[in-house]
Design a protein around this motif. Structure first.
Motif, PDB file in Angstrom:
ATOM      1  N   GLY A   1       6.206  39.703  16.033  1.00 14.16           N
ATOM      2  CA  GLY A   1       4.733  40.108  15.617  1.00 14.16           C
ATOM      3  C   GLY A   1       3.745  38.842  15.704  1.00 14.16           C
ATOM      4  O   GLY A   1       2.820  38.689  15.581  1.00 14.16           O
ATOM      5  N   GLU A   2       4.361  37.915  16.463  1.00 18.20           N
ATOM      6  CA  GLU A   2       3.738  36.412  16.852  1.00 18.20           C
ATOM      7  C   GLU A   2       2.866  36.552  18.028  1.00 18.20           C
ATOM      8  O   GLU A   2       3.249  37.009  19.037  1.00 18.20           O
ATOM      9  CB  GLU A   2       4.376  35.438  16.649  1.00 18.20           C
ATOM     10  N   ASP A   3       1.566  36.029  17.957  1.00 16.64           N
ATOM     11  CA  ASP A   3       0.599  36.106  19.137  1.00 16.64           C
ATOM     12  C   ASP A   3       0.837  34.691  19.749  1.00 16.64           C
ATOM     13  O   ASP A   3       0.646  33.633  19.293  1.00 16.64           O
ATOM     14  CB  ASP A   3      -0.831  36.210  18.723  1.00 16.64           C
ATOM     15  N   ILE A   4       1.553  34.822  20.999  1.00 12.93           N
ATOM     16  CA  ILE A   4       1.871  33.641  21.711  1.00 12.93           C
ATOM     17  C   ILE A   4       1.042  33.575  22.789  1.00 12.93           C
ATOM     18  O   ILE A   4       0.620  34.386  23.420  1.00 12.93           O
ATOM     19  CB  ILE A   4       3.413  33.655  22.378  1.00 12.93           C
ATOM     20  N   SER A   5       0.273  32.211  23.092  1.00 13.66           N
ATOM     21  CA  SER A   5      -0.443  31.973  23.865  1.00 13.66           C
ATOM     22  C   SER A   5       0.089  32.187  25.323  1.00 13.66           C
ATOM     23  O   SER A   5       1.134  31.417  25.684  1.00 13.66           O
ATOM     24  CB  SER A   5      -1.183  30.470  23.734  1.00 13.66           C
ATOM     25  N   ILE A   6      -0.581  32.697  26.325  1.00 18.72           N
ATOM     26  CA  ILE A   6      -0.151  32.667  27.743  1.00 18.72           C
ATOM     27  C   ILE A   6      -0.979  31.843  28.575  1.00 18.72           C
ATOM     28  O   ILE A   6      -0.805  31.875  29.823  1.00 18.72           O
ATOM     29  CB  ILE A   6      -0.196  34.178  28.161  1.00 18.72           C
ATOM     30  N   ALA A   7      -1.690  31.037  28.144  1.00 12.74           N
ATOM     31  CA  ALA A   7      -2.733  29.877  28.599  1.00 12.74           C
ATOM     32  C   ALA A   7      -1.654  29.024  29.678  1.00 12.74           C
ATOM     33  O   ALA A   7      -0.563  28.398  29.116  1.00 12.74           O
ATOM     34  CB  ALA A   7      -3.356  28.995  27.705  1.00 12.74           C
ATOM     35  N   GLY A   8      -1.987  29.036  30.962  1.00 12.96           N
ATOM     36  CA  GLY A   8      -1.115  28.216  31.727  1.00 12.96           C
ATOM     37  C   GLY A   8       0.235  29.162  32.212  1.00 12.96           C
ATOM     38  O   GLY A   8       0.973  28.687  33.329  1.00 12.96           O
ATOM     39  N   THR A   9       0.515  30.298  31.904  1.00 10.00           N
ATOM     40  CA  THR A   9       1.548  31.019  32.250  1.00 10.00           C
ATOM     41  C   THR A   9       0.969  31.791  33.807  1.00 10.00           C
ATOM     42  O   THR A   9      -0.338  32.412  33.746  1.00 10.00           O
ATOM     43  CB  THR A   9       1.927  32.137  31.360  1.00 10.00           C
ATOM     44  N   THR A  10       1.895  31.971  34.489  1.00  8.20           N
ATOM     45  CA  THR A  10       1.446  32.526  35.815  1.00  8.20           C
ATOM     46  C   THR A  10       2.326  33.854  35.890  1.00  8.20           C
ATOM     47  O   THR A  10       3.491  33.726  35.760  1.00  8.20           O
ATOM     48  CB  THR A  10       1.888  31.613  37.035  1.00  8.20           C
ATOM     49  N   PHE A  11       1.605  34.972  36.153  1.00  8.52           N
ATOM     50  CA  PHE A  11       2.348  36.141  36.054  1.00  8.52           C
ATOM     51  C   PHE A  11       2.164  36.612  37.792  1.00  8.52           C
ATOM     52  O   PHE A  11       1.147  36.576  38.387  1.00  8.52           O
ATOM     53  CB  PHE A  11       1.675  37.336  35.506  1.00  8.52           C
ATOM     54  N   VAL A  12       3.133  37.021  38.289  1.00  4.57           N
ATOM     55  CA  VAL A  12       3.708  37.366  39.604  1.00  4.57           C
ATOM     56  C   VAL A  12       3.899  38.694  39.742  1.00  4.57           C
ATOM     57  O   VAL A  12       5.005  39.080  39.039  1.00  4.57           O
ATOM     58  CB  VAL A  12       4.552  36.661  40.423  1.00  4.57           C
ATOM     59  N   LEU A  13       3.191  39.743  40.068  1.00  5.03           N
ATOM     60  CA  LEU A  13       3.581  41.185  40.124  1.00  5.03           C
ATOM     61  C   LEU A  13       4.101  41.597  41.883  1.00  5.03           C
ATOM     62  O   LEU A  13       3.097  41.404  42.652  1.00  5.03           O
ATOM     63  CB  LEU A  13       2.337  42.116  39.777  1.00  5.03           C
ATOM     64  N   THR A  14       4.803  42.162  41.991  1.00  5.58           N
ATOM     65  CA  THR A  14       5.523  42.673  43.051  1.00  5.58           C
ATOM     66  C   THR A  14       5.262  44.405  43.111  1.00  5.58           C
ATOM     67  O   THR A  14       5.524  44.819  42.196  1.00  5.58           O
ATOM     68  CB  THR A  14       6.642  42.225  43.588  1.00  5.58           C
TER      69      THR A  14
ATOM     70  N   PRO B   1       3.676  53.177  31.287  1.00  7.07           N
ATOM     71  CA  PRO B   1       2.102  53.024  31.051  1.00  7.07           C
ATOM     72  C   PRO B   1       1.885  52.092  29.877  1.00  7.07           C
ATOM     73  O   PRO B   1       1.130  51.465  29.890  1.00  7.07           O
ATOM     74  CB  PRO B   1       1.620  54.464  31.072  1.00  7.07           C
ATOM     75  N   GLN B   2       2.936  52.373  28.840  1.00 13.60           N
ATOM     76  CA  GLN B   2       2.720  51.525  27.453  1.00 13.60           C
ATOM     77  C   GLN B   2       2.789  50.295  27.823  1.00 13.60           C
ATOM     78  O   GLN B   2       2.191  49.261  27.142  1.00 13.60           O
ATOM     79  CB  GLN B   2       3.768  52.036  26.626  1.00 13.60           C
ATOM     80  N   VAL B   3       3.775  49.703  28.736  1.00 11.32           N
ATOM     81  CA  VAL B   3       4.019  48.402  29.145  1.00 11.32           C
ATOM     82  C   VAL B   3       2.691  47.730  29.825  1.00 11.32           C
ATOM     83  O   VAL B   3       2.336  46.606  29.509  1.00 11.32           O
ATOM     84  CB  VAL B   3       5.295  48.317  29.908  1.00 11.32           C
ATOM     85  N   LEU B   4       2.105  48.630  30.703  1.00  9.31           N
ATOM     86  CA  LEU B   4       1.046  47.970  31.436  1.00  9.31           C
ATOM     87  C   LEU B   4      -0.111  47.989  30.559  1.00  9.31           C
ATOM     88  O   LEU B   4      -0.806  46.819  30.562  1.00  9.31           O
ATOM     89  CB  LEU B   4       0.744  49.035  32.490  1.00  9.31           C
ATOM     90  N   ALA B   5      -0.482  48.752  29.581  1.00 11.60           N
ATOM     91  CA  ALA B   5      -1.319  48.554  28.612  1.00 11.60           C
ATOM     92  C   ALA B   5      -1.252  47.524  27.749  1.00 11.60           C
ATOM     93  O   ALA B   5      -1.951  46.715  27.532  1.00 11.60           O
ATOM     94  CB  ALA B   5      -1.192  49.859  27.561  1.00 11.60           C
ATOM     95  N   GLN B   6       0.186  47.113  27.396  1.00  9.94           N
ATOM     96  CA  GLN B   6       0.305  45.629  26.466  1.00  9.94           C
ATOM     97  C   GLN B   6      -0.018  44.632  27.466  1.00  9.94           C
ATOM     98  O   GLN B   6      -0.522  43.236  27.069  1.00  9.94           O
ATOM     99  CB  GLN B   6       1.726  45.670  26.292  1.00  9.94           C
ATOM    100  N   LEU B   7       0.369  44.808  28.663  1.00  8.42           N
ATOM    101  CA  LEU B   7       0.084  43.418  29.574  1.00  8.42           C
ATOM    102  C   LEU B   7      -1.430  43.503  29.892  1.00  8.42           C
ATOM    103  O   LEU B   7      -1.897  42.298  29.632  1.00  8.42           O
ATOM    104  CB  LEU B   7       0.782  43.596  30.859  1.00  8.42           C
ATOM    105  N   GLU B   8      -2.063  44.302  30.009  1.00 12.91           N
ATOM    106  CA  GLU B   8      -3.485  44.291  30.348  1.00 12.91           C
ATOM    107  C   GLU B   8      -4.329  43.610  28.875  1.00 12.91           C
ATOM    108  O   GLU B   8      -5.013  42.836  28.987  1.00 12.91           O
ATOM    109  CB  GLU B   8      -4.068  45.846  30.470  1.00 12.91           C
ATOM    110  N   GLU B   9      -3.861  44.110  27.887  1.00 16.83           N
ATOM    111  CA  GLU B   9      -4.186  43.579  26.644  1.00 16.83           C
ATOM    112  C   GLU B   9      -3.948  42.018  26.449  1.00 16.83           C
ATOM    113  O   GLU B   9      -4.758  41.376  25.868  1.00 16.83           O
ATOM    114  CB  GLU B   9      -3.577  44.138  25.483  1.00 16.83           C
ATOM    115  N   ALA B  10      -2.685  41.879  26.925  1.00 16.97           N
ATOM    116  CA  ALA B  10      -2.361  40.283  26.874  1.00 16.97           C
ATOM    117  C   ALA B  10      -3.034  39.399  27.632  1.00 16.97           C
ATOM    118  O   ALA B  10      -3.665  38.344  27.392  1.00 16.97           O
ATOM    119  CB  ALA B  10      -0.965  39.975  27.178  1.00 16.97           C
ATOM    120  N   TRP B  11      -3.254  40.053  29.097  1.00 17.35           N
ATOM    121  CA  TRP B  11      -4.245  39.287  29.967  1.00 17.35           C
ATOM    122  C   TRP B  11      -5.629  39.215  29.471  1.00 17.35           C
ATOM    123  O   TRP B  11      -6.385  38.082  29.554  1.00 17.35           O
ATOM    124  CB  TRP B  11      -4.399  39.860  31.108  1.00 17.35           C
TER     125      TRP B  11
END
Length: 213
Positions: free
Chosen positions: A39-52, A19-29
């Motif tokens: 501790g660096e904030d990396i842009s995920i613009a253009g990154t495609t996430f595929v969830l199975t 659940p903590q990982v999911l919360a971090q992903l939701e925050e990132a999205w």
């Protein structure tokens, strides 16, 4: 993602994530950035996430066979996932659904037969047309030899090699009592040797059973 903008990130079995990982992903999205271990904030613009996920796989597989409209397929797929217990919060970030169509019994049988043809061809032999093993056409597969996981390939290798030495060119596979038989085309099926010794109760005489008169 910092070194490779526009990356493709595949997260398998996302329903099993912590659940903590999911919360971090939701925050990132939501923010459009993800924080690395420095501790660096990396842009995920253009990154495609595929969830199975394996949730509702049977229902989604059937849906993919009957629904051809992409928009309706997407909506119905999300409904099925939600009903199966998939995270509603994660679903709000899913903007496209790719559904794997379930196979019919006929499709499974043809694929199984094609694999057997290719395997027999490795020995320079041909599989007799229509030589499908009983049980391989079942949906779901039934019997100990209906799926590849239940096949004793080393035993089959030995039997096919033996058929090759006997100058057979075309063979068929027959589901026997204890194993899969490799029979040259046009030849009768020989009885399998019993793997269990006869018991006295099955008609053995006292002498053969080791009993004293």
């Amino acid at each position: 993602m910092k070194a490779h903008p526009g990356s493709l990130v595949v997260l398998t079995a996302i329903e099993k994530a912590d659940p903590q990982v999911l919360a971090q992903l939701e925050e990132a999205w939501q923010r459009g950035t993800i924080r690395n271990h420095l501790g660096e904030d990396i842009s995920i613009a253009g990154t495609t996430f595929v969830l199975t996920t394996d949730l509702a796989s049977d229902e989604i597989g059937q849906l993919a066979r009957t629904e051809s409209d992409p928009d309706r397929l997407y909506i119905e797929c999300l409904k099925l996932l939600l009903d199966a217990g998939f995270s509603a919060a994660v679903l709000t970030y899913v903007d496209r659904a790719f559904c794997l169509r379930s196979n019919t019994a006929g499709e499974l049988a043809r694929d199984h037969h094609r694999h057997l043809q290719e395997w027999v061809a490795e020995y320079g032999l041909h599989l007799e047309a229509g030589a499908l093993m009983p049980g391989s056409c079942m949906d779901p597969p039934n019997g100990p030899y209906a799926t590849e996981d239940g096949v004793n390939w080393s035993d089959l290798d030995r039997k096919v090699s033996k058929a090759k030495t006997k100058r057979a060119s075309v063979v068929r596979l027959v589901l026997g009592e204890d194993s899969i038989l490799v029979v040259p085309a046009g030849k009768p099926v020989a009885p399998e040797p019993s793997t269990f010794p006869a018991s006295a109760e099955e008609g053995s005489s006292p002498e053969t059973a080791g009993a004293k008169p």
